[in-house]
Write an enzyme that holds these catalytic residues in place. Structure first.
Site, PDB file in Angstrom:
ATOM      1  N   HIS A  55     -12.890  -9.787 -22.170  1.00 60.18           N
ATOM      2  CA  HIS A  55     -13.043  -8.449 -23.601  1.00 60.18           C
ATOM      3  C   HIS A  55     -12.133  -9.341 -24.825  1.00 60.18           C
ATOM      4  O   HIS A  55     -12.422  -8.834 -25.312  1.00 60.18           O
ATOM      5  CB  HIS A  55     -11.767  -7.900 -22.838  1.00 60.18           C
ATOM      6  CG  HIS A  55     -10.267  -8.521 -21.945  1.00 60.18           C
ATOM      7  ND1 HIS A  55     -10.069  -9.285 -21.059  1.00 60.18           N
ATOM      8  CD2 HIS A  55      -9.316  -8.790 -23.165  1.00 60.18           C
ATOM      9  CE1 HIS A  55      -8.562 -10.159 -21.888  1.00 60.18           C
ATOM     10  NE2 HIS A  55      -8.080  -9.687 -22.917  1.00 60.18           N
ATOM     11  N   ARG A 264      -6.521  11.077  -2.572  1.00 57.59           N
ATOM     12  CA  ARG A 264      -5.394   9.177  -1.473  1.00 57.59           C
ATOM     13  C   ARG A 264      -6.074   9.255  -0.090  1.00 57.59           C
ATOM     14  O   ARG A 264      -5.673   8.410   0.697  1.00 57.59           O
ATOM     15  CB  ARG A 264      -4.264   9.600  -1.593  1.00 57.59           C
ATOM     16  CG  ARG A 264      -3.179   8.928  -1.008  1.00 57.59           C
ATOM     17  CD  ARG A 264      -3.047   7.968  -2.630  1.00 57.59           C
ATOM     18  NE  ARG A 264      -2.603   6.726  -2.476  1.00 57.59           N
ATOM     19  CZ  ARG A 264      -1.794   5.564  -3.523  1.00 57.59           C
ATOM     20  NH1 ARG A 264      -2.128   6.108  -4.234  1.00 57.59           N
ATOM     21  NH2 ARG A 264      -0.778   5.285  -3.254  1.00 57.59           N
TER      22      ARG A 264
END
Length: 397
Positions: A55, A264
């Site tokens: 990055h 979840r």
């Protein structure tokens, strides 16, 4: 910068120096993709293993893109831009020769220590996210960055100016590195956080060929957009919902994974251990999956298992980062000195890096999970792996 300007006028720090360092601080993380380090540490190595994407490099490209779009030559010279880019890519790395410092004169080389410090890891990038993340996670931040700033001073080290700290600040700096390790252990590398990142990464990998982003040279995939800043600018966390709410049949597999994250329904945690020896992690993933797969003898594929090796350290692998910090004493503030562990405390860690082996299973059947846990336990006993203490996060106030 203002502290050094006020306390050491002979350094010649002017308002332009301060502004350039401020801009570098604001821009040094521009290159982060969706979900931050998940993108550059998991997604990009998976889809483009030979590209070596980081990055920091993308931050430089994004900075150049911004400068071009605002016609920055009107307000900023080439030397300014060059210096800001050097700050972003951490030009104080000891492995980089002095001759590579083009944007800033040697007498102000200490400016490279502020934004992203490769020499010892003491920089404002960490101080910023320590304060923010500890606050939102309800974790105590034992590091006092304001005190550290108060006792920062520039001294000459090996014929170069470097930011040093008062000798009595050594405990505070050890607290800084401990806070970093604690945040990784209890939050960034927590087993639930890790598996959610892995699932999002898998969804991005499956969606990569089918998501098209408009750039300066036409439409391109998620992974291709890192080469075109016009497209990369549009690559945000919103990609999650673009996939989740899509209706295209090509995105069905990716969509199903993100739906599981939303509900979840995460991949199941099998177990985690500390390896007996560092060399046990060589070819670990293949070996471990093969052993579990053979042991269970149930209808499973190797792809049903995920093995993750987590590295936890003080920021410099197995080294004590304080060895790369220089200090000064009150009676001789211009002389830089080293402080060894033995001069600090006998209670400091003797080891600064550890690895954790984690295994997850995509199947939710209780019998399969029980068999996987038993096989993993047998593998750990065979390789002398130690139990890993369960990390917890304090309740937020």
């Amino acid at each position: 910068m203002k502290h050094l300007q006020d306390c050491q006028g002979d350094l010649g720090i002017d308002d332009r120096d301060i502004l350039r360092v401020q801009i570098a601080g604001l821009c040094h993380d521009l290159g982060h993709g969706p979900f931050s380090h998940m993108f550059d540490r998991k997604f990009m190595p998976h889809v483009c293993p030979h590209k070596g994407f980081k990055h920091e490099s993308a931050s430089l490209k994004m900075f150049e893109h911004i400068m071009e779009s605002i016609k920055s030559e009107i307000i900023m010279g080439e030397e300014d831009k060059k210096f800001i880019k050097e700050l972003i890519k951490s030009e104080n790395d000891p492995s980089i020769p002095k001759s590579s410092y083009e944007g800033q004169r040697e007498e102000k080389s200490f400016l490279y220590d502020i934004v992203a410090n490769k020499r010892n890891g003491i920089d404002v990038d960490k101080w910023d996210y320590f304060a923010r993340d500890c606050h939102h996670l309800g974790i105590a931040n034992n590091f006092d960055h304001m005190r550290c700033l108060k006792f920062a001073r520039v001294c000459e080290v090996d014929n170069r100016k470097q930011i040093c700290f008062r000798d009595k600040e050594v405990d505070n700096l050890y607290n800084m590195f401990y806070t970093r390790n604690s945040l990784h252990r209890r939050a960034y590398q927590h087993k639930v956080n890790n598996i959610i990142e892995i699932m999002i990464m898998e969804a991005f990998v499956k969606a990569d060929p089918y998501i098209k982003i408009q750039g300066s040279k036409g439409k391109m995939s998620i992974s291709e957009s890192v080469e075109d800043m016009e497209a990369y600018t549009k690559l945000t966390d919103n990609m999650f919902h673009q996939i989740l709410y899509s209706s295209e049949p090509e995105l069905e597999e990716a969509r199903e994974i993100l739906q599981k994250v939303e509900r979840r329904e995460l991949y199941k945690f099998v177990g985690e251990r500390l390896p007996g020896k560092a060399e046990d992690c060589t070819n670990l993933k293949t070996e471990l999956v093969n052993d579990i797969f053979i042991s269970i003898q149930i209808q499973l594929q190797k792809d049903d298992f995920i093995v993750d090796v987590i590295d936890l350290n003080y920021g410099m692998k197995d080294q004590d980062p304080i060895n790369n910090v220089r200090f000064y004493r009150k009676l001789n503030p211009d002389m830089a000195i080293k402080i060894t562990q033995g001069q600090v405390s006998l209670l400091l860690p003797t080891q600064f890096e550890e690895q954790i082996i984690r295994v997850y299973c995509k199947k939710t059947d209780e019998n399969i999970l029980e068999a996987a846990k038993e096989s993993f336990e047998q593998w750990c006993q065979k390789h002398g792996c130690k139990p890993q203490q369960e990390p917890t996060i304090a309740s937020a106030p």
